[in-house]
Design an enzyme around this catalytic site. Structure first.
Site, PDB file in Angstrom:
ATOM      1  CB  CYS A 119      -0.931   0.000   1.198  1.00  0.00           C
ATOM      2  SG  CYS A 119      -1.976  -1.462   1.228  1.00  0.00           S
ATOM      3  CG  HIS A 260      -3.325   3.150   2.552  1.00  0.00           C
ATOM      4  ND1 HIS A 260      -3.749   2.874   1.274  1.00  0.00           N
ATOM      5  CD2 HIS A 260      -3.361   1.971   3.237  1.00  0.00           C
ATOM      6  CE1 HIS A 260      -4.028   1.584   1.184  1.00  0.00           C
ATOM      7  NE2 HIS A 260      -3.802   1.020   2.357  1.00  0.00           N
ATOM      8  CG  ASN A 290      -6.457  -1.271   1.257  1.00  0.00           C
ATOM      9  OD1 ASN A 290      -5.789  -0.768   0.356  1.00  0.00           O
ATOM     10  ND2 ASN A 290      -5.913  -1.772   2.354  1.00  0.00           N
TER      11      ASN A 290
HETATM   12  N1  COA Z   1     -18.167  -9.767   9.197  1.00  0.00           N
HETATM   13  C1  COA Z   1     -18.602 -10.076  10.429  1.00  0.00           C
HETATM   14  N2  COA Z   1     -17.768 -10.389  11.435  1.00  0.00           N
HETATM   15  C2  COA Z   1     -16.455 -10.408  11.176  1.00  0.00           C
HETATM   16  C3  COA Z   1     -15.936 -10.084   9.899  1.00  0.00           C
HETATM   17  C4  COA Z   1     -16.853  -9.778   8.885  1.00  0.00           C
HETATM   18  N3  COA Z   1     -16.467  -9.464   7.648  1.00  0.00           N
HETATM   19  N4  COA Z   1     -14.593 -10.164   9.958  1.00  0.00           N
HETATM   20  C5  COA Z   1     -14.280 -10.506  11.204  1.00  0.00           C
HETATM   21  N5  COA Z   1     -15.399 -10.655  11.951  1.00  0.00           N
HETATM   22  C6  COA Z   1     -15.514 -11.029  13.363  1.00  0.00           C
HETATM   23  C7  COA Z   1     -14.340 -11.815  13.866  1.00  0.00           C
HETATM   24  O1  COA Z   1     -14.489 -13.181  13.551  1.00  0.00           O
HETATM   25  C8  COA Z   1     -14.401 -11.540  15.353  1.00  0.00           C
HETATM   26  O2  COA Z   1     -15.372 -12.388  15.916  1.00  0.00           O
HETATM   27  P1  COA Z   1     -15.173 -13.006  17.408  1.00  0.00           P
HETATM   28  O3  COA Z   1     -15.085 -11.819  18.311  1.00  0.00           O
HETATM   29  O4  COA Z   1     -16.388 -13.831  17.572  1.00  0.00           O
HETATM   30  O5  COA Z   1     -13.895 -13.780  17.337  1.00  0.00           O
HETATM   31  C9  COA Z   1     -14.923 -10.100  15.437  1.00  0.00           C
HETATM   32  O6  COA Z   1     -15.527  -9.852  14.143  1.00  0.00           O
HETATM   33  C10 COA Z   1     -13.851  -9.071  15.703  1.00  0.00           C
HETATM   34  O7  COA Z   1     -12.748  -9.344  14.846  1.00  0.00           O
HETATM   35  P2  COA Z   1     -11.512  -8.377  14.746  1.00  0.00           P
HETATM   36  O8  COA Z   1     -10.568  -8.922  13.748  1.00  0.00           O
HETATM   37  O9  COA Z   1     -11.011  -8.112  16.139  1.00  0.00           O
HETATM   38  O10 COA Z   1     -12.244  -7.070  14.196  1.00  0.00           O
HETATM   39  P3  COA Z   1     -11.689  -5.613  14.003  1.00  0.00           P
HETATM   40  O11 COA Z   1     -12.536  -4.636  14.708  1.00  0.00           O
HETATM   41  O12 COA Z   1     -10.199  -5.548  14.223  1.00  0.00           O
HETATM   42  O13 COA Z   1     -11.951  -5.381  12.450  1.00  0.00           O
HETATM   43  C11 COA Z   1     -10.657  -5.363  10.414  1.00  0.00           C
HETATM   44  C12 COA Z   1     -11.335  -6.221  11.504  1.00  0.00           C
HETATM   45  C13 COA Z   1      -9.967  -6.284   9.445  1.00  0.00           C
HETATM   46  C14 COA Z   1     -11.745  -4.563   9.712  1.00  0.00           C
HETATM   47  C15 COA Z   1      -9.648  -4.397  11.095  1.00  0.00           C
HETATM   48  O14 COA Z   1      -8.827  -5.128  11.980  1.00  0.00           O
HETATM   49  C16 COA Z   1      -8.777  -3.689  10.114  1.00  0.00           C
HETATM   50  O15 COA Z   1      -9.246  -2.906   9.302  1.00  0.00           O
HETATM   51  N6  COA Z   1      -7.456  -3.894  10.205  1.00  0.00           N
HETATM   52  C17 COA Z   1      -6.512  -3.257   9.337  1.00  0.00           C
HETATM   53  C18 COA Z   1      -6.491  -3.966   8.048  1.00  0.00           C
HETATM   54  C19 COA Z   1      -5.735  -3.204   7.018  1.00  0.00           C
HETATM   55  O16 COA Z   1      -5.789  -2.009   6.969  1.00  0.00           O
HETATM   56  N7  COA Z   1      -5.046  -3.940   6.165  1.00  0.00           N
HETATM   57  C20 COA Z   1      -4.345  -3.401   5.090  1.00  0.00           C
HETATM   58  C21 COA Z   1      -3.153  -2.658   5.530  1.00  0.00           C
HETATM   59  S1  COA Z   1      -2.616  -1.657   4.249  1.00  0.00           S
END
Ligand code: COA
Length: 340
Positions: A119, A260, A290
């Site tokens: 990214c 970003h 993204n």
């Molecule tokens: N729909 C519903 N539930 C989902 C889900 C989806 N698409 N994806 C994950 N979950 C669930 C998980 O299974 C977890 O369930 P649990 O509590 O029963 O185990 C819960 O939601 C929380 O998961 P978590 O990973 O802690 O969520 P989060 O608030 O961190 O959000 C992202 C997940 C991926 C949206 C977030 O972590 C994120 O944006 N991270 C950065 C990613 C990024 O920018 N990547 C590129 C870098 S350039």
């Protein structure tokens, strides 16, 4: 003897392309166990664009490049370097996507190569263009961030498939003797000890293409989302604070903060830490998701096309991605604005 005149790199034009097909949150509800409400609340993403099966990274890039070239007013035969940032190249080994793009847009016999910085790719490209120009080696550099991220996403994995989209964004960076038009500062860095947080394990020398790769899905992007989230907020905030302080610029004096576009919550946390007003922060994550190396130039293109970006106005770019890599840049827009 007259003194040697310094040369500066200037940002001359922008162009972008988003494929026609839209993948909405409602579409994803039918594919994986998720909801529109969850995606919107946790990421701010409403929809993303997905390339057609026969539309490749180089096709999207070529369209963005044609626009950037046309808007720069610089003839194709004056472009002397073509650089592409992508982690979803047309071919994983060779030839480079930059070579294919050059051919598609009719620029031949000039240096062309790809870089891989996920990214952070577009801001990394700015640093390379700057170095080539300020050393006097090149005059007009075409840079493009382009991704067909849908080609490495597992559409049965709800933790990643909701985030990413396809697209391309390009710019012309040219030599100028006018300091006012030049880049002010640029910082790019990396820490490979976090490599496993965002990784596409195959194909590569460690896992060459095989039935095992297909059976285990090693060809898809894998992400430790929560860890990346925390690191992203911290690194992006520190990075912009540092570049602003170094150049004695207050956050309120930045008309266009273009981070970003990974997650609205990351952008909001960084904007709040800098006490930025909503109107200073450029947001496109809701409609594109993204798009990795294409994210920042697509966002710049959005404010240019809507008439928000005026000649001479300062842009603060800030990015973060797999590697881990991160980068920030402070530069004026030195191209023609659109009159709206
Ligand atoms: N729909 C519903 N539930 C989902 C889900 C989806 N698409 N994806 C994950 N979950 C669930 C998980 O299974 C977890 O369930 P649990 O509590 O029963 O185990 C819960 O939601 C929380 O998961 P978590 O990973 O802690 O969520 P989060 O608030 O961190 O959000 C992202 C997940 C991926 C949206 C977030 O972590 C994120 O944006 N991270 C950065 C990613 C990024 O920018 N990547 C590129 C870098 S350039």
């Amino acid at each position: 003897m007259s003194p040697i005149k310094p040369i500066y790199a200037s940002f001359r034009s922008i162009g972008a392309y988003a494929p026609e097909k839209i993948l909405s949150n409602a579409d994803l509800e039918k594919m994986v166990d998720t909801t529109d409400e969850w995606i919107l609340k946790r990421t701010g993403i409403k929809e993303r664009h997905i390339a057609a099966a026969d539309e490749y990274t180089s096709d999207m890039a070529a369209k963005a490049c044609e626009l950037a070239i046309e808007r720069s007013g610089i003839a194709k035969n004056k472009i002397d370097l073509v650089l592409c940032a992508t982690v979803t190249p047309d071919y994983f080994n060779m030839p480079s996507t930059a070579c294919i793009i050059s051919d598609k847009i009719g620029i031949r016999n000039v240096q062309a190569f790809d870089i891989s910085a996920a990214c952070s790719g577009f801001v990394y490209l700015l640093s390379i263009a700057k170095a080539f120009i300020e050393s006097g080696m090149k005059q007009n550099v075409l840079i493009v961030g382009a991704e067909k991220f849908s080609s490495i996403v597992d559409y049965t994995d709800r933790s990643t498939c909701i985030l990413f989209g396809d697209g391309a964004g390009a710019a012309i960076i040219s030599a100028t003797s006018n300091k006012e038009e030049g880049f002010i500062d640029l910082h790019a860095s990396a820490d490979g000890s976090y490599a496993d947080l965002l990784i596409t394990p195959a194909p590569g020398a460690i896992h060459p293409a095989s039935q095992h790769v297909i059976d285990t899905g090693l060809n898809f992007v894998q992400m430790k989302g929560n860890e990346i989230f925390k690191l992203a907020v911290k690194t992006l905030t520190n990075d912009v604070k540092e570049i602003l302080a170094k150049n004695e610029i207050n956050p309120e004096d930045i008309p266009h903060f273009i981070p970003h576009q990974a997650n609205y919550r990351i952008i909001k946390a960084v904007g709040d830490a800098l006490k930025m007003k909503d109107e200073q922060v450029v947001l496109t994550v809701g409609k594109y998701g993204n798009t990795s190396a294409a994210s920042i130039p697509m966002a710049i293109n959005d404010i240019w096309e809507s008439g928000r970006l005026q000649t001479g106005e300062l842009m603060l770019l800030d990015t973060f991605g797999g590697g881990l890599t991160w980068a920030s840049a402070l530069l004026p827009f030195a191209g023609q604005a659109i009159n709206k």
